[in-house]
Design a protein around this motif. Structure first.
Motif, PDB file in Angstrom:
ATOM      1  N   ASN A 202      -6.697   5.803  42.368  1.00 25.50           N
ATOM      2  CA  ASN A 202      -6.768   6.607  43.591  1.00 25.50           C
ATOM      3  C   ASN A 202      -7.958   7.557  43.550  1.00 25.50           C
ATOM      4  N   TRP A 203      -8.189   8.154  42.369  1.00 28.82           N
ATOM      5  CA  TRP A 203      -9.350   9.041  42.253  1.00 28.82           C
ATOM      6  C   TRP A 203     -10.647   8.259  42.351  1.00 28.82           C
ATOM      7  N   ASP A 204     -10.622   7.015  41.909  1.00 26.49           N
ATOM      8  CA  ASP A 204     -11.796   6.157  42.026  1.00 26.49           C
ATOM      9  C   ASP A 204     -12.210   6.026  43.495  1.00 26.49           C
ATOM     10  N   ARG A 205     -11.229   5.778  44.345  1.00 26.35           N
ATOM     11  CA  ARG A 205     -11.499   5.684  45.787  1.00 26.35           C
ATOM     12  C   ARG A 205     -11.884   7.041  46.368  1.00 26.35           C
ATOM     13  N   GLU A 206     -11.258   8.099  45.841  1.00 28.08           N
ATOM     14  CA  GLU A 206     -11.542   9.441  46.351  1.00 28.08           C
ATOM     15  C   GLU A 206     -12.986   9.852  46.051  1.00 28.08           C
ATOM     16  N   ILE A 207     -13.451   9.554  44.846  1.00 26.86           N
ATOM     17  CA  ILE A 207     -14.831   9.893  44.476  1.00 26.86           C
ATOM     18  C   ILE A 207     -15.813   9.157  45.379  1.00 26.86           C
ATOM     19  N   LYS A 208     -15.552   7.887  45.620  1.00 30.86           N
ATOM     20  CA  LYS A 208     -16.415   7.116  46.519  1.00 30.86           C
ATOM     21  C   LYS A 208     -16.425   7.734  47.909  1.00 30.86           C
ATOM     22  N   ALA A 209     -15.245   8.094  48.406  1.00 27.72           N
ATOM     23  CA  ALA A 209     -15.145   8.671  49.752  1.00 27.72           C
ATOM     24  C   ALA A 209     -15.882  10.003  49.846  1.00 27.72           C
ATOM     25  N   TRP A 229     -21.776   0.628  44.942  1.00 30.23           N
ATOM     26  CA  TRP A 229     -20.963  -0.387  44.284  1.00 30.23           C
ATOM     27  C   TRP A 229     -20.554   0.098  42.888  1.00 30.23           C
ATOM     28  N   ARG A 230     -19.509  -0.499  42.360  1.00 32.02           N
ATOM     29  CA  ARG A 230     -18.938  -0.053  41.093  1.00 32.02           C
ATOM     30  C   ARG A 230     -19.600  -0.736  39.912  1.00 32.02           C
ATOM     31  N   SER A 231     -19.624  -0.009  38.792  1.00 31.13           N
ATOM     32  CA  SER A 231     -20.091  -0.568  37.528  1.00 31.13           C
ATOM     33  C   SER A 231     -18.954  -0.510  36.516  1.00 31.13           C
ATOM     34  N   GLY A 232     -17.734  -0.612  37.003  1.00 29.53           N
ATOM     35  CA  GLY A 232     -16.541  -0.415  36.185  1.00 29.53           C
ATOM     36  C   GLY A 232     -15.762   0.763  36.740  1.00 29.53           C
ATOM     37  N   LYS A 233     -14.555   0.950  36.250  1.00 25.74           N
ATOM     38  CA  LYS A 233     -13.721   2.031  36.764  1.00 25.74           C
ATOM     39  C   LYS A 233     -14.360   3.385  36.467  1.00 25.74           C
ATOM     40  N   LEU A 234     -14.514   4.173  37.518  1.00 22.38           N
ATOM     41  CA  LEU A 234     -15.071   5.521  37.438  1.00 22.38           C
ATOM     42  C   LEU A 234     -16.540   5.544  36.996  1.00 22.38           C
ATOM     43  N   HIS A 235     -17.241   4.434  37.244  1.00 22.33           N
ATOM     44  CA  HIS A 235     -18.694   4.358  37.034  1.00 22.33           C
ATOM     45  C   HIS A 235     -19.287   3.643  38.245  1.00 22.33           C
ATOM     46  N   TYR A 236     -20.371   4.183  38.784  1.00 17.92           N
ATOM     47  CA  TYR A 236     -20.856   3.695  40.070  1.00 17.92           C
ATOM     48  C   TYR A 236     -22.387   3.649  40.120  1.00 17.92           C
ATOM     49  N   TRP A 237     -22.870   2.787  41.011  1.00 18.52           N
ATOM     50  CA  TRP A 237     -24.290   2.758  41.367  1.00 18.52           C
ATOM     51  C   TRP A 237     -24.421   3.143  42.839  1.00 18.52           C
ATOM     52  N   ASP A 260     -25.345  18.403  45.189  1.00 18.50           N
ATOM     53  CA  ASP A 260     -24.188  18.884  45.955  1.00 18.50           C
ATOM     54  C   ASP A 260     -22.962  17.998  45.707  1.00 18.50           C
ATOM     55  N   CYS A 261     -23.193  16.689  45.644  1.00 12.12           N
ATOM     56  CA  CYS A 261     -22.085  15.764  45.395  1.00 12.12           C
ATOM     57  C   CYS A 261     -21.463  16.012  44.025  1.00 12.12           C
ATOM     58  N   LYS A 262     -22.290  16.281  43.030  1.00  9.86           N
ATOM     59  CA  LYS A 262     -21.784  16.574  41.690  1.00  9.86           C
ATOM     60  C   LYS A 262     -20.844  17.787  41.732  1.00  9.86           C
ATOM     61  N   ASP A 263     -21.270  18.838  42.411  1.00 15.26           N
ATOM     62  CA  ASP A 263     -20.443  20.047  42.513  1.00 15.26           C
ATOM     63  C   ASP A 263     -19.187  19.775  43.331  1.00 15.26           C
ATOM     64  N   LEU A 264     -19.306  18.940  44.350  1.00 17.43           N
ATOM     65  CA  LEU A 264     -18.163  18.613  45.199  1.00 17.43           C
ATOM     66  C   LEU A 264     -17.096  17.867  44.399  1.00 17.43           C
ATOM     67  N   ILE A 265     -17.510  16.940  43.533  1.00 17.79           N
ATOM     68  CA  ILE A 265     -16.559  16.204  42.699  1.00 17.79           C
ATOM     69  C   ILE A 265     -15.817  17.163  41.765  1.00 17.79           C
ATOM     70  N   GLN A 266     -16.549  18.111  41.206  1.00 15.30           N
ATOM     71  CA  GLN A 266     -15.930  19.074  40.287  1.00 15.30           C
ATOM     72  C   GLN A 266     -14.878  19.919  41.006  1.00 15.30           C
ATOM     73  N   ARG A 267     -15.153  20.295  42.253  1.00 14.60           N
ATOM     74  CA  ARG A 267     -14.216  21.143  43.006  1.00 14.60           C
ATOM     75  C   ARG A 267     -13.023  20.368  43.542  1.00 14.60           C
ATOM     76  N   SER A 268     -13.221  19.101  43.852  1.00 11.12           N
ATOM     77  CA  SER A 268     -12.220  18.354  44.615  1.00 11.12           C
ATOM     78  C   SER A 268     -11.386  17.386  43.792  1.00 11.12           C
ATOM     79  N   THR A 269     -11.779  17.122  42.543  1.00  6.88           N
ATOM     80  CA  THR A 269     -11.057  16.145  41.724  1.00  6.88           C
ATOM     81  C   THR A 269     -10.830  16.716  40.320  1.00  6.88           C
ATOM     82  N   PRO A 270     -10.013  16.038  39.508  1.00  9.41           N
ATOM     83  CA  PRO A 270      -9.819  16.498  38.116  1.00  9.41           C
ATOM     84  C   PRO A 270     -10.997  16.128  37.209  1.00  9.41           C
ATOM     85  N   TYR A 271     -12.069  15.600  37.793  1.00  9.52           N
ATOM     86  CA  TYR A 271     -13.171  15.073  37.011  1.00  9.52           C
ATOM     87  C   TYR A 271     -14.451  15.896  37.190  1.00  9.52           C
TER      88      TYR A 271
END
Length: 544
Positions: A202-209, A229-237, A260-271
Motif C-alpha cells: 500500500n505504501w508502494d502505491r502511496e509513494i508513487k501517488a 516505473w518500478r525497479s522492485g518493491k519500494l525502488h523506482y525509476w 520537495d518530493c523527498k521531504d513530502l515522502i518523509q512527512r507523509s509516510t513511515p519512510y
C-alpha cells in the motif's frame, strides 16, 4: 446534452431582436451568448475574449465588416457552423456563403417555419459533430494510454537489461525529441515494525501517488512529461522530459521538485527515500549508461546516510564534507598517497601507505578508522575522475565502501587498502597511455572487429577508456553522426557486401551481423537503402 451556444450579428436592432426571439422559440437547447451590430465588433469580441461558440447567424451587408468576411476570418481560428441571412437574392452571395462553409442561406424577411426547420437541421449536424469529436477524443485517449503503457514497458526492459545491443535501440523512436532527466528513488531503512511489512504494498502505491501528484501540481502548466516505473518493491525509476533543448528552467524546476518530493515522502509516510539525480541529456540511447551512474551514486548513502538527494555534480562536495570528520594528519597522509600514486614509482606509493597505516593504528574508534579509509578511497576516486578528462562516474564506489566491511582484522584491512590503491594506480597509468591515441579511430576499429557480437555503448566506451555518456557526445561532436547510426551503417554495409558476393541466406547474414530478428534486419535495410535485402541481392549478386 450541452446547450448550443449561438451568436447573432446584424446591424439592424429590430432584426437582431427578432432573430433572438426566433432562436429562443426553437427550444431550450439553444443558448444565445452574444449579439453584435457589426462584423468587426463581433470579430473583436470573439477574438479578444476567446469566446467559444457553435453557431453564427449573421447578416451579409454591414458597414465595418460584412458577414461573409466575418465567417472567413473566424474560420481561421474557430470551429463553428454558420447561417447567412441577407435581404438580397443574389446568387454570388450564395456561392460565397457556401464556400465559407455556411450551412444555409436565408432571405429576409425570415419565415418562422422555415427558420425552425433550418435550426433543427443545424442542431442535428452539431450534435453529430459533437458525437464524432467525443468518439475521436476517446480513441485518442485510449491510443495515448496504450502508447504510454508500451513506453513504460520499454523503459522497464531497458533498465533491466545491462547488455542491450545497439541494434535494439530503435525503441528510442517511440519517445519524443527533447531533453530528459533520469531519477532513481530508493526507500531507506524501514521506519516501521516487522509486523507491518505486509502493508508495504500500500505504501508502494502511496509513494508513487505522492510523487505523481506533486510533479503534476508543480509542472502541470509546463511542457514537462514523465514516466514512472518500478525497479522492485519500494525502488523506482522516474524519467522526466521537456521538449526544449537543455532548458535551464527545466533543470532548476525538476531539481527543486525532486527535493520537495523527498521531504513530502518523509512527512507523509513511515519512510525516507534516497534519490540519485542525473544530469540533462538528449540522446535516449544513453539511458542505460546514466542508469549505471545513478545506481553507483546511490552507494553514497552508505557513507552519508539516507533521506538525501545525490547529484553527480555534488560528488566533490560530498567528499569535502567527509573531510570534516578526519584529523589533519590523516588529511595530510591521504594527499601524500595521492601524489605518490600519480608518479611512476610504485614503491613511493607503498611507502606513503605505510605512513597512513601507522596513523590509523593510533585511532581508538572503529568508526574513525572507517571514516579515514572511506576518505582516502573517495579522494582517490575523485582525483581519478579529475585526471580522466572524460569525467567518468566511478563504478569503483561499491567496492570502495566494502573494504572496511570485509576485513576480519587490521592486517587484512591494510592488505585490502594496499591492493585497491595499487590497482587504481595501475588503471590510471594505463589510461594515461591509452588516451594519448585517437579514441574515435580506436572505437571504429573495435566496432568493425565486433560487428557480429553484442555491441553496447558501454563496451565501446570501456575500450577507449571513456564514460558511455561522454563518449556518445564526443563521438557525435567529432563525426557528426550518432554511435547508433555508425554501428548500423557498418553492419548494413557489411550486409551489402555479403549479399552481393556470397550465397548466404538472409537469415544467416542477419544473425552474423548481430540482428537476431530477420524481419527487423530486412525492414532496417530497406529504410537505409530503399530496397529489401532480397531485392538488393537480385540486382547486385555476382555469380562465380
Amino acid at each position: 446534452m450541452s446547450s448550443i451556444k449561438t451568436i447573432i450579428v446584424d446591424d439592424e436592432n429590430r432584426i437582431r431582436r427578432r432573430m433572438e426571439r426566433l432562436v429562443q422559440s426553437c427550444g431550450e437547447e439553444w443558448q444565445i451568448i452574444g449579439m453584435y451590430s457589426d462584423g468587426q465588433e463581433a470579430f473583436d469580441a470573439i477574438t479578444n475574449e476567446s469566446i467559444i461558440f457553435d453557431l453564427l447567424i449573421t447578416d451579409v451587408q454591414m458597414p465595418e465588416m460584412d458577414g461573409l468576411k466575418l465567417v472567413n476570418q473566424l474560420k481561421k481560428t474557430n470551429s463553428f457552423t454558420s447561417i447567412i441571412v441577407s435581404g438580397y437574392d443574389d446568387f454570388s452571395y450564395l456561392q460565397t456563403a457556401m464556400r465559407e462553409g455556411a450551412i444555409n442561406y436565408l432571405l429576409k424577411p425570415v419565415d418562422k417555419k422555415q427558420f425552425i426547420e433550418q435550426m433543427e437541421e443545424v442542431k442535428n449536424k452539431i450534435y453529430q459533430k459533437w458525437a464524432e469529436e467525443h468518439e475521436w477524443t476517446e480513441v485518442q485517449e485510449k491510443a495515448s494510454q496504450l502508447e504510454y503503457a508500451k513506453q513504460i514497458q520499454l523503459l522497464s526492459e531497458v533498465t533491466w537489461n545491462d547488455e542491450l545491443d545497439l541494434s535494439l535501440l530503435d525503441w528510442t523512436q517511440q519517445f519524443p525529441k527533447g531533453t530528459y532527466k533520469l531519477v532513481y528513488i530508493s526507500v531507506d531503512q524501514l521506519a516501521i515494525s516487522a509486523n507491518e511489512l505486509d502493508a508495504s504494498e500500500n505504501w508502494d502505491r502511496e509513494i508513487k501517488a505522492l510523487f505523481q501528484q506533486h510533479i503534476e501540481n508543480e509542472c502541470g502548466d509546463s511542457d514537462i512529461m514523465y514516466w514512472w516505473w518500478r525497479s522492485g518493491k519500494l525502488h523506482y525509476w522516474l524519467l522526466l522530459f521537456n521538449k526544449e533543448s537543455y532548458d535551464p528552467n527545466f533543470d532548476k524546476k525538476t531539481i527543486q521538485c525532486i527535493y520537495d518530493c523527498k521531504d513530502l515522502i518523509q512527512r507523509s509516510t513511515p519512510y525516507t527515500v534516497s534519490i540519485s539525480l542525473g544530469d540533462m541529456f538528449e540522446d535516449l540511447t544513453l539511458l542505460t549508461s546514466i542508469k549505471d551512474q545513478l545506481l553507483s551514486l546511490k552507494q553514497y548513502r552508505i557513507i552519508h546516510g539516507g533521506n538525501k538527494v545525490f547529484r553527480i555534480d555534488l560528488l566533490k562536495n560530498l567528499t569535502d564534507q567527509q573531510s570534516k570528520n578526519v584529523t589533519s594528519s590523516i588529511y595530510k597522509h591521504v594527499q601524500q598517497i595521492i601524489s605518490a600514486s600519480e608518479g611512476k614509482n610504485e614503491a613511493e606509493t607503498i611507502k606513503a601507505l605505510q605512513v597512513f597505516f601507522q596513523e590509523l593504528e593510533t585511532l581508538k574508534s572503529p568508526t574513525l578508522i572507517e571514516e579515514a579509509v572511506h576518505y582516502l578511497c573517495l579522494q582517490i576516486v575523485n582525483r581519478w575522475m579529475e585526471f580522466d578528462i572524460f569525467k567518468e562516474t566511478p563504478d569503483l564506489l561499491p567496492e570502495v565502501l566494502q573494504l572496511t566491511k570485509r576485513a576480519a582484522n587490521f592486517h587484512q584491512l591494510k592488505d585490502s587498502i594496499k591492493h585497491w590503491v595499487l590497482q587504481q594506480k595501475e588503471k590510471l597509468d594505463i589510461r594515461k597511455k591509452q588516451t594519448s591515441s585517437d579514441p574515435i579511430q580506436r572505437a571504429k576499429e573495435w566496432i568493425h572487429q565486433n560487428l557480429g557480437e553484442n555491441i553496447t555503448i558501454k563496451k565501446i566506451a570501456e575500450h577507449v577508456f571513456m564514460s558511455p555518456t561522454y563518449f556518445s557526445n564526443f563521438f557525435k561532436a567529432q563525426t557528426g553522426e550518432t554511435i547508433l547510426d555508425y554501428v548500423t551503417k557498418c553492419r548494413l554495409e557489411k550486409a551489402k557486401d555479403l549479399l552481393g558476393t556470397t550465397d548466404l541466406k538472409i537469415y544467416d547474414i542477419s544473425t552474423q551481423l548481430g540482428y537476431q530478428d530477420t524481419k527487423y534486419f530486412s525492414r532496417l535495410f530497406k529504410q537505409w537503402y530503399g530496397q529489401s535485402p532480397s531485392q538488393y541481392r537480385e540486382l547486385h549478386f555476382k555469380s562465380s
